[in-house]
Each structure stands twice: as structure tokens, then as C-alpha cells.
Write a protein that holds these residues in place. Structure first.
Motif, short mmCIF file in Angstrom:
data_model
loop_
_atom_site.label_atom_id
_atom_site.label_comp_id
_atom_site.label_asym_id
_atom_site.label_seq_id
_atom_site.Cartn_x
_atom_site.Cartn_y
_atom_site.Cartn_z
N ARG A 1 -31.08 3.88 11.61
CA ARG A 1 -32.49 4.06 12.33
C ARG A 1 -33.40 3.27 11.49
O ARG A 1 -34.21 2.63 12.08
N ARG A 2 -33.36 3.38 10.03
CA ARG A 2 -34.19 2.68 9.21
C ARG A 2 -34.38 1.18 9.28
O ARG A 2 -35.32 0.53 9.11
N LEU A 3 -33.06 0.70 9.52
CA LEU A 3 -33.09 -0.75 9.81
C LEU A 3 -33.27 -1.14 11.24
O LEU A 3 -33.38 -2.47 11.62
N GLY A 4 -33.72 -0.23 12.20
CA GLY A 4 -34.30 -0.43 13.48
C GLY A 4 -32.83 -1.11 14.47
O GLY A 4 -33.17 -1.68 15.24
N LEU A 5 -31.80 -0.62 14.25
CA LEU A 5 -30.69 -0.95 14.99
C LEU A 5 -30.59 -0.13 16.20
O LEU A 5 -31.28 0.86 16.37
N ASP A 6 -29.84 -0.67 17.29
CA ASP A 6 -29.37 0.13 18.44
C ASP A 6 -28.49 1.42 17.95
O ASP A 6 -27.31 1.03 17.62
N LEU A 7 -29.10 2.39 17.91
CA LEU A 7 -28.23 3.52 17.55
C LEU A 7 -27.26 3.83 18.42
O LEU A 7 -25.95 4.59 17.79
N GLN A 8 -27.33 3.91 19.72
CA GLN A 8 -26.15 4.30 20.65
C GLN A 8 -25.20 3.21 20.24
O GLN A 8 -23.77 3.73 20.15
N ALA A 9 -25.17 1.79 20.11
CA ALA A 9 -24.24 0.95 19.88
C ALA A 9 -23.39 1.36 18.50
O ALA A 9 -22.36 1.24 18.28
N PHE A 10 -24.38 1.36 17.74
CA PHE A 10 -23.97 1.84 16.33
C PHE A 10 -23.30 3.07 16.08
O PHE A 10 -21.99 3.00 15.52
N ALA A 11 -23.55 4.16 16.76
CA ALA A 11 -22.75 5.16 16.84
C ALA A 11 -21.51 5.03 17.53
O ALA A 11 -20.36 5.49 17.04
N ASN A 12 -21.39 4.46 18.43
CA ASN A 12 -20.29 4.20 19.36
C ASN A 12 -19.22 3.40 18.36
O ASN A 12 -18.14 3.67 18.46
N ASP A 13 -19.92 2.44 17.94
CA ASP A 13 -18.89 1.65 16.79
C ASP A 13 -18.29 2.56 15.74
O ASP A 13 -17.13 2.36 15.50
N LEU A 14 -18.87 3.62 15.09
CA LEU A 14 -18.58 4.35 14.06
C LEU A 14 -17.38 5.36 14.80
O LEU A 14 -16.28 5.51 14.14
N ASP A 15 -17.74 5.95 15.98
CA ASP A 15 -16.96 6.90 16.58
C ASP A 15 -15.70 6.49 17.24
O ASP A 15 -14.53 7.00 17.49
N SER A 16 -15.81 5.07 17.91
CA SER A 16 -14.66 4.52 18.49
C SER A 16 -13.50 3.83 17.37
O SER A 16 -12.43 4.12 17.88
N GLY A 17 -13.64 3.67 16.31
CA GLY A 17 -12.69 3.46 15.29
C GLY A 17 -12.42 1.77 15.39
O GLY A 17 -11.39 1.56 15.00
N ARG A 18 -13.16 1.15 16.44
CA ARG A 18 -12.54 -0.15 16.64
C ARG A 18 -12.80 -1.04 15.55
O ARG A 18 -12.21 -2.15 15.65
N LEU A 19 -13.61 -0.83 14.54
CA LEU A 19 -13.94 -1.75 13.37
C LEU A 19 -12.89 -1.48 12.25
O LEU A 19 -13.03 -2.14 11.55
N GLN A 20 -12.10 -0.36 12.34
CA GLN A 20 -11.17 0.13 11.29
C GLN A 20 -10.01 -1.26 11.20
O GLN A 20 -9.80 -1.32 9.94
N ALA A 21 -9.70 -1.99 12.14
CA ALA A 21 -8.87 -2.85 11.91
C ALA A 21 -9.21 -3.97 11.33
O ALA A 21 -8.38 -4.75 10.41
N ARG A 22 -10.56 -4.42 11.25
CA ARG A 22 -11.20 -5.39 10.65
C ARG A 22 -11.20 -4.92 9.28
O ARG A 22 -11.11 -5.85 8.01
N VAL A 23 -11.54 -3.72 8.62
CA VAL A 23 -11.32 -3.28 7.35
C VAL A 23 -10.01 -3.43 6.88
O VAL A 23 -9.79 -3.87 5.58
N LEU A 24 -8.86 -2.81 7.63
CA LEU A 24 -7.73 -3.18 7.15
C LEU A 24 -7.27 -4.64 7.11
O LEU A 24 -6.41 -4.70 6.13
N ARG A 25 -7.56 -5.53 7.99
CA ARG A 25 -7.35 -6.85 7.89
C ARG A 25 -7.83 -7.47 6.34
O ARG A 25 -7.04 -7.92 5.75
N ASP A 26 -8.84 -7.03 6.00
CA ASP A 26 -9.48 -7.53 4.63
C ASP A 26 -8.75 -6.83 3.52
O ASP A 26 -8.28 -7.30 2.57
N THR A 27 -8.35 -5.51 3.86
CA THR A 27 -7.67 -4.64 2.60
C THR A 27 -6.17 -5.57 2.54
O THR A 27 -5.80 -5.43 1.29
N LEU A 28 -5.44 -5.70 3.49
CA LEU A 28 -4.32 -6.10 3.56
C LEU A 28 -4.24 -7.65 2.89
O LEU A 28 -3.41 -8.21 2.06
#
Length: 218
Positions: free
Chosen positions: A140-167
Motif C-alpha cells: 500500500r505504501r508503494l502504491g501497488l495494486d493491492l488485489q494483484a499483490f494479495a493474490n500473488d501472495l495467497d496463490s503461492g505461484r511465486l514460490q517456484a521462482r524462489v525455489l528456482r533461485d534456491t536450488l
């Protein structure tokens, strides 16, 4: 469902690699490592031009105090060597930091809205406040689209990219944060700016670029 699957994979991965992992920041050294061409930067967030003769790839944990400490050093390098140094960020949340994984997803969600570095700085400055509600407040402080941001957090779809870097980090024998690679040369721990400059200046000599940094502002 996707979040549960990725969490299970992460849990198995951490279980397989936890033994023998040193404490964060326990090491503070430079040593040889595979060539930079083996470190795929893909769509990773970066500061500095793609054709810079020196690339610093950082594997970082956003809840790691040593990573917060080194962040200003890496930013200074980009400023001191304009056009000659590129800083690439890689996600490497450690199991001992329970809020780190979601924080990295938040950084990626902000990245998709063009605000990765702004979120990166907020997260490192507020490492004790990285719960979901905190992350939403930063968006909210950065002026992001909050619905899109919350959906990204709750869906878990970005976890694969974190895992990719970790591996990828594990394949390069990364086991503590921060770990950087300067044109393939490993730098472990929150080292001083002067030490980074020594390595970078040597790399610039090797690439036939004049090895003189822009002097810091008085």
C-alpha cells in the motif's frame, strides 16, 4: 494446492541440505568458484547495464541481518562504477528465518509491478515485521495494486521462482547469506566495501577497462 506442493518440496529440500550449514555470516572470505557463465541470471532483478564488464550476483535472505548490512555496500558499488558494475539479486531464504520465504514472494510480487527495489529496501529495513499484514501495508505504501499483490501472495505461484533461485544457489555450493559472485568469484559474508572494490578492480583490469572507481561524494 500449489502452495502446499511447493512447501512440501521446500521442506524436503531443506531437510536434505540442512546438515552442515554454517551460521549466517559465519564465513567472510573470497574463494574460487565456477565461471560466471554457469550462473544463469534469467529474469532476476538487477541494477546496472546488462553489458557491464563486472556482474555481482547476490544470493540473499531478506530476513538476514547481514544481507541488510551488505545492501548499502552493493548499491554503492553500482554508483561508484557507473556502467561497469551490474548487481543481480537472487532469492535464498534460509529455514531458520520463518518469515523469509513469504517476504521473497512479496518482493517478486512487487517486481511484477515494477517496484522490486523499493520493496527490497522496505523489507530489509523492517526485518522484524514480515508477516502477511505487514507485507500488504508495504505494498500500500508503494502504491501497488493491492488485489494483484494479495493474490500473488495467497496463490503461492511465486514460490517456484524462489525455489528456482534456491536450488541454483545450492548447485553453486551456497549455504549461507549473503553469498555473492563477482564475475564468478565467490565472496561470502558482509565484507567491507574496500574488499569488494579490490576484487572488482582486478576484474576490470582483466577486461581491459580502466580500473578507477568514481570517487565517493564528500
Amino acid at each position: 494446492m500449489r502452495r502446499r506442493i511447493v512447501k512440501a518440496l521446500l521442506g524436503l529440500f531443506w531437510l536434505m541440505t540442512a546438515v552442515g550449514t554454517p551460521a549466517i555470516g559465519a564465513e567472510n572470505r573470497i574463494e574460487g568458484t565456477p565461471p560466471l557463465r554457469l550462473i544463469e541470471v534469467q529474469d532476476s532483478p538487477a541494477l546496472g547495464p546488462e553489458n557491464a564488464p563486472v556482474t555481482v550476483v547476490e544470493f540473499s535472505d531478506l530476513q538476514c541481518p547481514y544481507c541488510a548490512q551488505i545492501s548499502s555496500t552493493l548499491k554503492s558499488l553500482v554508483q561508484l562504477y557507473p556502467g561497469r558494475v551490474r548487481w543481480v539479486f537472487k532469492h535464498f531464504p534460509l529455514r531458520i528465518h520463518p518469515d523469509a520465504s513469504l517476504a521473497h514472494e512479496a518482493a517478486l510480487a512487487a517486481h511484477e509491478q515494477g517496484k522490486f527495489w523499493e520493496m527490497h529496501d522496505l523489507l530489509l529495513s523492517n526485518q522484524g515485521r514480515l508477516k502477511r499484514d505487514d507485507l500488504i501495508s508495504y505494498a500500500r505504501r508503494l502504491g501497488l495494486d493491492l488485489q494483484a499483490f494479495a493474490n500473488d501472495l495467497d496463490s503461492g505461484r511465486l514460490q517456484a521462482r524462489v525455489l528456482r533461485d534456491t536450488l541454483q544457489g545450492r548447485s553453486l555450493r551456497v549455504n549461507t547469506t549473503p553469498t555473492c559472485f563477482i564475475n564468478g568469484k565467490r565472496v561470502v559474508g558482509a565484507q567491507l566495501l574496500s574488499r569488494f572494490r579490490q576484487v572488482i578492480d582486478r576484474e576490470l583490469v582483466d577486461s581491459t577497462v580502466i580500473p578507477r572507481a568514481t570517487p565517493p561524494m564528500p
